[in-house]
Design an enzyme around this catalytic site. Structure first.
Site, PDB file in Angstrom:
ATOM      1  N   LYS A 127      43.839  38.015  52.057  1.00 24.46           N
ATOM      2  CA  LYS A 127      43.182  39.328  52.141  1.00 24.46           C
ATOM      3  C   LYS A 127      43.609  39.993  53.434  1.00 24.46           C
ATOM      4  CE  LYS A 127      40.115  41.696  49.750  1.00 24.46           C
ATOM      5  NZ  LYS A 127      39.717  41.596  48.336  1.00 24.46           N
ATOM      6  N   ASP A 167      41.813  47.521  47.758  1.00 23.46           N
ATOM      7  CA  ASP A 167      40.407  47.118  47.839  1.00 23.46           C
ATOM      8  C   ASP A 167      39.690  48.399  48.303  1.00 23.46           C
ATOM      9  OD1 ASP A 167      38.752  44.375  47.805  1.00 23.46           O
ATOM     10  OD2 ASP A 167      37.954  45.552  49.465  1.00 23.46           O
TER      11      ASP A 167
END
Ligand code: GLU
Length: 447
Positions: A127, A167
């Site tokens: 991430k 995201d």
């Protein structure tokens, strides 16, 4: 700090001490550890693997300088945490939001390992992101920021190494600028280096819709397991970004009515059902606030005044905004109003105390790492199309997503049964996700 049994406590103590001041990361690790006692009891060889799994393989932090429209130099911080590559290249989104820090990126990266494992597709977990706030920035500023961000990130990523996607705060526009800069630097059209691309330049059908659709498919299977469906249900969906928008679309397709959604300025109640055309106009075109939705919608829709969205009576709730957005008080309100199902479209939106209240009251609870895995699963389908220089139809891709979510749902339930926790999707998801990664790590040796 939580208490765990024996060996797990020792591992947790190390994680806690090694990562001071990272509450979101601790929370994500605790949630997984709470499910793992019976697995570690049956397989003591997993204890050392767990210690290793909690330490990211690589953590990259970098400066992102860019010039704003008034000519001033701005500095942001960029992150990429490459957490685990036992099952495949690191895979996970980039978040651009002022709240982003190392703790947030690590909690998201840690969850991503198990989520990606649950998809059954060959992707590891990672991430990244930045504390850059795209809100209120011009297109040109967003582009310059993305170009600067990629000028550092490009050296760390690749279709066989690490494949970022979107995201919160990173959608099609940002992926476009990021991909453009990557292509320019490396002088190669490497489509598989990023997912969430536009349809004309290597993107996949259904990727924009996938996280929201997938969450609704999962919730629909949860209802199905109780002999029920979305037909005629009143549903709350928090957020109004990409995940929420397409969750609302699919719920309406399945015969449910979404009677409320939210953004950072508040929430809206619309008993006739959220009008998606208006919501998309306000959120995607104008990038405005929900008050504009109420103005455009006219009679019936109102802005919420008291408490939170979760206090509006409904049969099902899908938190699709951000972490820790549904607390104990909200959970108690949902239970009181007869809510039957909660499925997380966002990552870790429900606080630990809220989860206890929901599960204690018999509400079916689908954790994000299972319920919202449709987004990353469809990213893996985008990677497959890029690798074979192919592009699939909408229906074919949606059917693949539907099958993946059903298999994932059933895997959670079967695993929960195997470990004497029938109907507990948290236990099922954590154990099923963990075991697959742990076995791969054992097979690959100490690396
Ligand atoms: N950001 C999404 C998630 O939380 C998608 C990641 C991806 O497509 O790589 O799973």
């Amino acid at each position: 700090m939580s208490e765990f049994s024996g060996a797990l406590q020792e591992v947790y103590d190390v994680v806690y001490r090694r990562n001071p001041g990272e509450p979101e990361f601790h929370q994500a690790v605790e949630e997984v550890f709470e499910s793992l006692a019976p697995v570690v009891e049956r397989h003591p060889e997993y204890v050392d693997i767990l210690t290793r799994m909690c330490e990211p393989e690589r953590q990259i932090i970098f400066r992102v300088p860019w010039t704003d429209d008034s000519g001033r130099v701005q500095i942001n911080r960029g992150f990429r945490v490459e957490f685990n590559s036992a099952l495949g290249p690191y895979k996970g989104g980039l978040r651009f939001h002022p709240s982003v820090n190392l703790s947030i990126v690590k909690f998201l990266g840690f969850e991503q390992i198990f989520k990606n494992s649950l998809t059954g597709l060959p992707i590891g977990g990672g991430k990244g992101g930045s504390d850059f706030d795209p809100k209120g920035k011009s297109d040109a500023e967003v582009m310059r920021f993305c170009q600067s961000f990629m000028t550092e990130l490009y050296r760390h990523i690749g279709d066989k190494t690490d494949v970022p996607a979107g995201d919160i705060g990173v959608g099609g526009r940002e992926i476009g600028y990021l991909f453009g800069q990557y292509k320019r630097i490396v002088n190669r059209y490497e489509s598989g280096v990023l997912t969430g691309k536009g349809l004309t330049w290597g993107g996949s059908q259904v990727r924009p819709e996938a996280t929201g659709y997938g969450t609704v498919f999962f919730a629909s299977d949860m209802l199905g397991a109780k002999g029920d469906s979305f037909e005629g249900k009143k549903v709350l969906v928090s957020g109004s970004g990409n995940v929420a928008t397409y969750a609302i679309e699919k719920i309406h397709e399945l015969g449910g009515t979404v009677i409320g959604c939210s953004d950072s300025s508040g929430y809206v109640v619309d008993e006739k059902g959220i009008d998606l055309d208006i919501l998309k106009e306000v959120k995607q075109v104008r990038r405005g606030r929900l008050s504009e939705y109420v103005e455009l919608r006219g009679n019936g829709a109102t802005l919420g005044t008291e408490g939170s969205l979760w206090h509006v009576p409904a049969d099902a709730a899908l938190p699709c905004a951000t972490q820790n957005e549904l607390d104990a008080d909200d959970a108690a309100a949902l239970v009181k109003n007869g809510c039957k199902v909660v499925a997380e479209g966002a990552n870790m939106p429900t606080t630990p105390n809220a989860i206890k209240i929901l599960q204690g009251a018999g509400v079916s609870f689908g954790p994000g790492k299972a319920a919202n895995a449709g987004g990353v699963a469809t990213s893996a389908l985008e990677m497959q199309q890029n690798a074979s220089r192919d592009s699939w139809s909408f229906d074919y891709t949606q059917n693949r997503l539907r099958d993946i979510m059903s298999a994932l749902h059933d895997n959670c339930l079967t695993t929960a049964d195997e470990y004497d926790a029938p109907g507990n999707y948290i236990v099922g998801a954590n154990i099923a996700g963990f075991v697959q990664v742990a076995d791969a790590m054992l097979a690959l040796g100490v690396i």
